[in-house]
Design a protein around this motif. Structure first.
Motif, mmCIF file in Angstrom:
data_model
loop_
_atom_site.group_PDB
_atom_site.id
_atom_site.type_symbol
_atom_site.label_atom_id
_atom_site.label_comp_id
_atom_site.label_asym_id
_atom_site.label_seq_id
_atom_site.Cartn_x
_atom_site.Cartn_y
_atom_site.Cartn_z
ATOM 1 N N MET A 1 10.545 103.077 37.585
ATOM 2 C CA MET A 1 10.300 102.826 36.159
ATOM 3 C C MET A 1 10.862 103.954 35.311
ATOM 4 O O MET A 1 11.459 103.722 34.245
ATOM 5 C CB MET A 1 8.801 102.692 35.880
ATOM 6 N N ALA A 2 10.654 105.189 35.756
ATOM 7 C CA ALA A 2 11.173 106.348 35.022
ATOM 8 C C ALA A 2 12.698 106.291 34.967
ATOM 9 O O ALA A 2 13.300 106.537 33.907
ATOM 10 C CB ALA A 2 10.704 107.649 35.675
ATOM 11 N N ASP A 3 13.330 105.956 36.071
ATOM 12 C CA ASP A 3 14.786 105.860 36.111
ATOM 13 C C ASP A 3 15.285 104.779 35.152
ATOM 14 O O ASP A 3 16.227 105.000 34.385
ATOM 15 C CB ASP A 3 15.243 105.569 37.544
ATOM 16 N N GLU A 4 14.643 103.630 35.165
ATOM 17 C CA GLU A 4 15.042 102.542 34.273
ATOM 18 C C GLU A 4 14.839 102.938 32.806
ATOM 19 O O GLU A 4 15.673 102.633 31.949
ATOM 20 C CB GLU A 4 14.247 101.281 34.611
ATOM 21 N N THR A 5 13.766 103.645 32.523
ATOM 22 C CA THR A 5 13.499 104.096 31.154
ATOM 23 C C THR A 5 14.552 105.099 30.703
ATOM 24 O O THR A 5 15.081 104.996 29.585
ATOM 25 C CB THR A 5 12.084 104.710 31.068
ATOM 26 N N ALA A 6 14.886 106.053 31.566
ATOM 27 C CA ALA A 6 15.913 107.043 31.229
ATOM 28 C C ALA A 6 17.263 106.369 30.998
ATOM 29 O O ALA A 6 18.000 106.717 30.061
ATOM 30 C CB ALA A 6 16.018 108.083 32.336
ATOM 31 N N GLU A 7 17.587 105.394 31.824
ATOM 32 C CA GLU A 7 18.857 104.695 31.664
ATOM 33 C C GLU A 7 18.880 103.859 30.388
ATOM 34 O O GLU A 7 19.924 103.713 29.748
ATOM 35 C CB GLU A 7 19.148 103.841 32.896
ATOM 36 N N ARG A 8 17.721 103.344 29.979
ATOM 37 C CA ARG A 8 17.656 102.606 28.705
ATOM 38 C C ARG A 8 17.879 103.566 27.541
ATOM 39 O O ARG A 8 18.574 103.226 26.572
ATOM 40 C CB ARG A 8 16.313 101.873 28.564
ATOM 41 N N ILE A 9 17.312 104.758 27.618
ATOM 42 C CA ILE A 9 17.545 105.773 26.578
ATOM 43 C C ILE A 9 19.040 106.046 26.462
ATOM 44 O O ILE A 9 19.600 106.076 25.359
ATOM 45 C CB ILE A 9 16.768 107.068 26.893
ATOM 46 N N ALA A 10 19.704 106.247 27.596
ATOM 47 C CA ALA A 10 21.153 106.521 27.588
ATOM 48 C C ALA A 10 21.928 105.321 27.063
ATOM 49 O O ALA A 10 22.897 105.490 26.287
ATOM 50 C CB ALA A 10 21.614 106.897 28.992
ATOM 51 N N THR A 11 21.534 104.123 27.423
ATOM 52 C CA THR A 11 22.203 102.908 26.945
ATOM 53 C C THR A 11 22.136 102.813 25.427
ATOM 54 O O THR A 11 23.089 102.381 24.774
ATOM 55 C CB THR A 11 21.552 101.658 27.586
ATOM 56 N N LEU A 12 21.024 103.246 24.863
ATOM 57 C CA LEU A 12 20.841 103.194 23.410
ATOM 58 C C LEU A 12 21.550 104.343 22.692
ATOM 59 O O LEU A 12 21.488 104.433 21.465
ATOM 60 C CB LEU A 12 19.348 103.203 23.075
ATOM 61 N N GLY A 13 22.202 105.223 23.451
ATOM 62 C CA GLY A 13 22.943 106.324 22.846
ATOM 63 C C GLY A 13 22.184 107.628 22.814
ATOM 64 O O GLY A 13 22.662 108.616 22.255
#
Length: 190
Positions: A64-76
């Motif tokens: 979950m933490a990995d997916e959340t971090a990757e979503r942050i990066a996806t959003l810029g």
């Protein structure tokens, strides 16, 4: 500061979401460490059951933490996952139980999970209009977190359906309350 984001989203909306997700990332990283801490420090008659129950939770929370971090990066945004940043940014204290029995740790985890799930639901609500993609991710995470919370609470449930931690607000308070539960209630006897 977000200088670009996904197509169709305004940078100020992305910045708001990134800030919300960074708090969730901090909470998830903290939860993974806390669960591993409990895994290492739990003792007592139900040791092996609790010890082995926690590892899949740790793995899922790390995902979950990995997916959340990757979503942050996806959003810029730039996800921050360092221990120093987590400690500096969090609004909660360290887990307060060391080596202790299964009931004490499970009672404390009941409080931990309740706080995380409550905050998670607030962010789900906050992202409803801003970004349904992020909201879907958070809902999926919440479903797993709520199931893990149920696993913990099943150990704390009395035969009448009440929780041994009912009304507890702190980890230490919940641990003390659960450990004071009469043996007859723990064993399900009347």
């Amino acid at each position: 500061m977000v200088s670009y984001t996904v197509p169709g989203m305004k940078p100020d909306s992305a910045q708001t979401i990134v800030a919300l997700l960074q708090d969730r990332l901090n909470a998830l990283n903290d939860l993974a460490l806390t669960l591993k801490h409990v895994h290492w420090n739990v003792v007592g008659p139900d040791f092996i059951a609790v010890h082995t129950m926690l590892d899949p939770q740790v793995d899922a929370v790390r995902d979950m933490a990995d997916e959340t971090a990757e979503r942050i990066a996806t959003l810029g945004g730039s996800p921050s996952g360092t221990p120093g940043a987590l400690v500096a940014q969090r609004s909660w204290d360290d887990y307060s139980i060391g080596r202790a029995g299964t009931l004490e740790h499970l009672a404390a985890l009941d409080v931990v999970y309740a706080g995380i799930i409550e905050a998670q639901r607030e962010v789900i609500e906050a992202t409803e209009e801003l970004d349904p993609v992020t909201q879907d991710m958070l809902i999926k995470h919440s479903s797993e977190l709520e199931q893990f919370h149920w696993f913990v609470r099943a150990h704390l449930e009395n035969p009448d359906g009440s929780l041994a931690t009912r009304g507890a607000r702190t980890e230490k308070g919940a641990a003390k309350q659960a450990s004071a539960r009469p043996a007859s209630k723990r064993a399900g006897k009347r």
